[in-house]
Design a protein around this motif. Structure first.
Motif, PDB file in Angstrom:
ATOM      1  N   VAL A  22       1.050  -0.886   0.195  1.00 58.04           N
ATOM      2  CA  VAL A  22       0.077  -0.003   0.259  1.00 58.04           C
ATOM      3  C   VAL A  22       1.288   1.297   0.230  1.00 58.04           C
ATOM      4  O   VAL A  22       1.015   1.579  -0.738  1.00 58.04           O
ATOM      5  CB  VAL A  22      -1.459  -0.038   1.167  1.00 58.04           C
ATOM      6  N   THR A  23       1.934   0.893   1.013  1.00 59.96           N
ATOM      7  CA  THR A  23       2.918   2.280   0.954  1.00 59.96           C
ATOM      8  C   THR A  23       3.530   2.765  -0.435  1.00 59.96           C
ATOM      9  O   THR A  23       3.540   4.009  -1.225  1.00 59.96           O
ATOM     10  CB  THR A  23       4.180   2.213   2.069  1.00 59.96           C
ATOM     11  N   ALA A  24       4.107   1.615  -1.165  1.00 59.06           N
ATOM     12  CA  ALA A  24       4.521   1.472  -2.451  1.00 59.06           C
ATOM     13  C   ALA A  24       3.574   2.306  -3.018  1.00 59.06           C
ATOM     14  O   ALA A  24       4.214   3.018  -4.625  1.00 59.06           O
ATOM     15  CB  ALA A  24       5.275  -0.318  -2.831  1.00 59.06           C
ATOM     16  N   GLN A  25       2.087   1.662  -3.914  1.00 52.46           N
ATOM     17  CA  GLN A  25       1.615   2.064  -4.104  1.00 52.46           C
ATOM     18  C   GLN A  25       1.409   3.960  -4.303  1.00 52.46           C
ATOM     19  O   GLN A  25       1.294   4.155  -5.054  1.00 52.46           O
ATOM     20  CB  GLN A  25       0.637   1.032  -4.439  1.00 52.46           C
ATOM     21  N   SER A  26       0.989   3.898  -2.294  1.00 49.88           N
ATOM     22  CA  SER A  26       1.071   5.221  -2.822  1.00 49.88           C
ATOM     23  C   SER A  26       2.390   6.674  -2.899  1.00 49.88           C
ATOM     24  O   SER A  26       1.810   7.616  -3.562  1.00 49.88           O
ATOM     25  CB  SER A  26       0.576   6.045  -1.302  1.00 49.88           C
ATOM     26  N   MET A  27       2.923   6.015  -3.117  1.00 53.39           N
ATOM     27  CA  MET A  27       4.421   6.829  -3.109  1.00 53.39           C
ATOM     28  C   MET A  27       4.535   7.362  -4.903  1.00 53.39           C
ATOM     29  O   MET A  27       5.336   8.213  -5.743  1.00 53.39           O
ATOM     30  CB  MET A  27       5.827   6.022  -2.678  1.00 53.39           C
ATOM     31  N   ILE A  28       3.764   5.333  -6.045  1.00 57.01           N
ATOM     32  CA  ILE A  28       4.135   5.576  -6.752  1.00 57.01           C
ATOM     33  C   ILE A  28       2.993   6.718  -7.597  1.00 57.01           C
ATOM     34  O   ILE A  28       3.699   7.792  -8.538  1.00 57.01           O
ATOM     35  CB  ILE A  28       3.695   4.324  -7.039  1.00 57.01           C
ATOM     36  N   LYS A  32       3.681  10.124  -9.977  1.00 59.38           N
ATOM     37  CA  LYS A  32       2.716  10.368 -10.926  1.00 59.38           C
ATOM     38  C   LYS A  32       2.281  12.193 -11.156  1.00 59.38           C
ATOM     39  O   LYS A  32       1.576  12.643 -11.551  1.00 59.38           O
ATOM     40  CB  LYS A  32       1.683   9.650 -11.229  1.00 59.38           C
ATOM     41  N   HIS A  33       1.616  12.203  -9.954  1.00 52.81           N
ATOM     42  CA  HIS A  33       1.425  13.444  -9.576  1.00 52.81           C
ATOM     43  C   HIS A  33       2.139  14.716  -9.789  1.00 52.81           C
ATOM     44  O   HIS A  33       2.024  15.655 -10.835  1.00 52.81           O
ATOM     45  CB  HIS A  33       0.352  13.630  -8.161  1.00 52.81           C
ATOM     46  N   ALA A  34       3.290  14.224  -9.075  1.00 54.58           N
ATOM     47  CA  ALA A  34       4.379  15.245  -9.362  1.00 54.58           C
ATOM     48  C   ALA A  34       4.667  15.382 -10.949  1.00 54.58           C
ATOM     49  O   ALA A  34       4.675  16.377 -11.455  1.00 54.58           O
ATOM     50  CB  ALA A  34       5.893  15.447  -8.511  1.00 54.58           C
ATOM     51  N   VAL A  36       3.041  14.918 -13.469  1.00 55.53           N
ATOM     52  CA  VAL A  36       2.268  15.798 -13.680  1.00 55.53           C
ATOM     53  C   VAL A  36       2.321  17.186 -13.970  1.00 55.53           C
ATOM     54  O   VAL A  36       2.618  17.498 -14.429  1.00 55.53           O
ATOM     55  CB  VAL A  36       0.309  15.373 -13.752  1.00 55.53           C
ATOM     56  N   MET A  37       2.478  17.405 -11.941  1.00 55.01           N
ATOM     57  CA  MET A  37       2.214  19.151 -12.397  1.00 55.01           C
ATOM     58  C   MET A  37       3.883  19.327 -13.336  1.00 55.01           C
ATOM     59  O   MET A  37       4.148  20.838 -13.253  1.00 55.01           O
ATOM     60  CB  MET A  37       2.438  19.154 -10.641  1.00 55.01           C
ATOM     61  N   MET A  38       4.903  19.135 -12.805  1.00 51.79           N
ATOM     62  CA  MET A  38       5.973  19.731 -13.876  1.00 51.79           C
ATOM     63  C   MET A  38       5.879  19.453 -15.422  1.00 51.79           C
ATOM     64  O   MET A  38       5.999  20.597 -16.113  1.00 51.79           O
ATOM     65  CB  MET A  38       7.498  18.373 -13.307  1.00 51.79           C
ATOM     66  N   GLN A  39       5.184  18.610 -16.176  1.00 49.12           N
ATOM     67  CA  GLN A  39       4.392  18.617 -17.040  1.00 49.12           C
ATOM     68  C   GLN A  39       3.624  20.250 -17.595  1.00 49.12           C
ATOM     69  O   GLN A  39       4.369  20.888 -18.616  1.00 49.12           O
ATOM     70  CB  GLN A  39       3.997  17.307 -17.564  1.00 49.12           C
TER      71      GLN A  39
END
Length: 67
Positions: A22-28, A32-34, A36-39
């Motif tokens: 669950v922690t690994a999925q949250s980090m992934i 992904k969000h970061a 998208v924000m950089m893009q």
């Protein structure tokens, strides 16, 4: 990882690996969000720099901006 979790018989070990999963999925998802924000930031800056009056941006970037 799920296959590895299924091989364990000990409930404590299963719970530990589920927490890791669950922690690994949250980090992934955070990464992904970061990305998208950089893009979005890149597109925003690119569209700003494509304007004709970029001297203000260049001055600010070079530390010459005077409000």
């Amino acid at each position: 990882m799920e296959k590895k979790i299924e091989t364990y018989k000990d409930d404590e070990a299963i719970e530990k690996y589920n927490v890791i999963k669950v922690t690994a999925q949250s980090m992934i998802e955070s990464v992904k969000h970061a990305i998208v924000m950089m893009q979005l930031a890149k597109v925003s800056v690119s569209s700003y720099l494509s304007r004709d009056d970029t001297s203000e941006w260049e001055d600010a970037w070079l530390g010459r901006f005077q409000p």
